[in-house]
Design an enzyme around this catalytic site. Sequence first.
Site, PDB file in Angstrom:
ATOM      1  N   HIS A   1      -4.637 -26.088  -1.977  1.00 17.24           N
ATOM      2  CA  HIS A   1      -4.614 -25.699  -0.563  1.00 17.24           C
ATOM      3  C   HIS A   1      -5.141 -26.836   0.306  1.00 17.24           C
ATOM      4  O   HIS A   1      -5.640 -27.844  -0.182  1.00 17.24           O
ATOM      5  CB  HIS A   1      -5.391 -24.393  -0.318  1.00 17.24           C
ATOM      6  CG  HIS A   1      -6.875 -24.558  -0.238  1.00 17.24           C
ATOM      7  ND1 HIS A   1      -7.696 -23.626   0.364  1.00 17.24           N
ATOM      8  CD2 HIS A   1      -7.702 -25.532  -0.692  1.00 17.24           C
ATOM      9  CE1 HIS A   1      -8.946 -24.033   0.282  1.00 17.24           C
ATOM     10  NE2 HIS A   1      -8.987 -25.171  -0.356  1.00 17.24           N
TER      11      HIS A   1
ATOM     12  N   ASP B   1      -0.687 -18.624  -9.125  1.00 10.83           N
ATOM     13  CA  ASP B   1      -1.098 -19.629 -10.116  1.00 10.83           C
ATOM     14  C   ASP B   1      -0.185 -20.858 -10.085  1.00 10.83           C
ATOM     15  O   ASP B   1       1.044 -20.733 -10.116  1.00 10.83           O
ATOM     16  CB  ASP B   1      -1.095 -19.012 -11.518  1.00 10.83           C
ATOM     17  CG  ASP B   1      -1.745 -19.920 -12.547  1.00 10.83           C
ATOM     18  OD1 ASP B   1      -2.769 -20.549 -12.211  1.00 10.83           O
ATOM     19  OD2 ASP B   1      -1.221 -20.016 -13.675  1.00 10.83           O
ATOM     20  N   HIS B   2      -0.822 -22.027 -10.013  1.00 11.64           N
ATOM     21  CA  HIS B   2      -0.121 -23.321  -9.961  1.00 11.64           C
ATOM     22  C   HIS B   2       0.788 -23.471  -8.740  1.00 11.64           C
ATOM     23  O   HIS B   2       1.793 -24.174  -8.777  1.00 11.64           O
ATOM     24  CB  HIS B   2       0.644 -23.591 -11.267  1.00 11.64           C
ATOM     25  CG  HIS B   2      -0.276 -24.017 -12.366  1.00 11.64           C
ATOM     26  ND1 HIS B   2      -1.214 -23.179 -12.909  1.00 11.64           N
ATOM     27  CD2 HIS B   2      -0.430 -25.212 -12.991  1.00 11.64           C
ATOM     28  CE1 HIS B   2      -1.897 -23.828 -13.842  1.00 11.64           C
ATOM     29  NE2 HIS B   2      -1.452 -25.069 -13.902  1.00 11.64           N
TER      30      HIS B   2
ATOM     31  N   CYS C   1     -12.029 -29.820   2.181  1.00 14.31           N
ATOM     32  CA  CYS C   1     -10.863 -28.935   2.128  1.00 14.31           C
ATOM     33  C   CYS C   1      -9.821 -29.305   3.194  1.00 14.31           C
ATOM     34  O   CYS C   1      -8.714 -28.766   3.185  1.00 14.31           O
ATOM     35  CB  CYS C   1     -11.284 -27.471   2.259  1.00 14.31           C
ATOM     36  SG  CYS C   1     -11.925 -26.796   0.705  1.00 14.31           S
TER      37      CYS C   1
ATOM     38  N   GLU D   1     -14.199 -19.233  -5.042  1.00 17.28           N
ATOM     39  CA  GLU D   1     -13.484 -20.497  -4.860  1.00 17.28           C
ATOM     40  C   GLU D   1     -14.177 -21.599  -5.661  1.00 17.28           C
ATOM     41  O   GLU D   1     -13.522 -22.506  -6.185  1.00 17.28           O
ATOM     42  CB  GLU D   1     -13.444 -20.879  -3.377  1.00 17.28           C
ATOM     43  CG  GLU D   1     -12.546 -22.078  -3.102  1.00 17.28           C
ATOM     44  CD  GLU D   1     -12.379 -22.319  -1.628  1.00 17.28           C
ATOM     45  OE1 GLU D   1     -11.302 -22.005  -1.096  1.00 17.28           O
ATOM     46  OE2 GLU D   1     -13.340 -22.805  -0.995  1.00 17.28           O
TER      47      GLU D   1
ATOM     48  N   HIS E   1      -8.291 -25.729  -6.549  1.00 18.46           N
ATOM     49  CA  HIS E   1      -9.481 -24.959  -6.951  1.00 18.46           C
ATOM     50  C   HIS E   1      -9.086 -24.107  -8.148  1.00 18.46           C
ATOM     51  O   HIS E   1      -7.931 -23.668  -8.253  1.00 18.46           O
ATOM     52  CB  HIS E   1      -9.948 -24.023  -5.832  1.00 18.46           C
ATOM     53  CG  HIS E   1     -10.531 -24.714  -4.655  1.00 18.46           C
ATOM     54  ND1 HIS E   1     -11.814 -25.221  -4.635  1.00 18.46           N
ATOM     55  CD2 HIS E   1     -10.012 -24.985  -3.429  1.00 18.46           C
ATOM     56  CE1 HIS E   1     -12.055 -25.768  -3.459  1.00 18.46           C
ATOM     57  NE2 HIS E   1     -10.978 -25.650  -2.696  1.00 18.46           N
TER      58      HIS E   1
ATOM     59  N   HIS F   1      -5.674 -30.276  -2.387  1.00 16.20           N
ATOM     60  CA  HIS F   1      -6.550 -30.381  -3.566  1.00 16.20           C
ATOM     61  C   HIS F   1      -6.555 -29.012  -4.212  1.00 16.20           C
ATOM     62  O   HIS F   1      -6.123 -28.025  -3.606  1.00 16.20           O
ATOM     63  CB  HIS F   1      -7.969 -30.790  -3.137  1.00 16.20           C
ATOM     64  CG  HIS F   1      -8.554 -29.783  -2.207  1.00 16.20           C
ATOM     65  ND1 HIS F   1      -8.304 -29.795  -0.861  1.00 16.20           N
ATOM     66  CD2 HIS F   1      -9.282 -28.675  -2.439  1.00 16.20           C
ATOM     67  CE1 HIS F   1      -8.874 -28.748  -0.307  1.00 16.20           C
ATOM     68  NE2 HIS F   1      -9.474 -28.041  -1.230  1.00 16.20           N
TER      69      HIS F   1
HETATM   70 NI    NI Z   1     -10.620 -26.318  -0.825  1.00 13.10          NI
END
Ligand code: NI
Length: 136
Positions: A15, A80-81, A34, A125, A42, A40
């Site tokens: 995100h 996911d992914h 972020c 997160e 998480h 990037h």
């Molecule tokens: Ni982030």
Amino acid sequence: MKATINKKGIFCAAHRLYNHQWSNDKNIEIFGKCAYLNYHGHNYEYIVSLTGEVDLITGFVFSLHELKNILFEEIENVLDHRNINIDIEYFSKKNPTVENIVIYIWNKIRKRISNKFSVKVTLYETKNNFVEYDGF
Ligand code: NI
């Protein structure tokens, strides 16, 4: 008698948090790492909690097997992914903060579960940062 069952899971997603009306510096000031331009990832961990009466015949609040399938379809299979900003229409105009993601997940789970049960979702997160949402 009521009890709460909990099921944990994980998904990995990318995100970026930003407000396109702000400068890059302002975005980094507010959203920190972020806000970095190229996204990037998480490793998100979640807990879905259902509270309801313990069934007198089965001894269950809710089938954990059925819950596993619902969580796969509504969470893992969708998130996911993925790149949350790009791949999930809901986040095309909404910042994918952990708060907004937990509300998104809760709404998807809530639609799949009878109103006999209350639903709470907890989303981590990072190891130390997590948000809970129960519809209120
Ligand atoms: Ni982030």
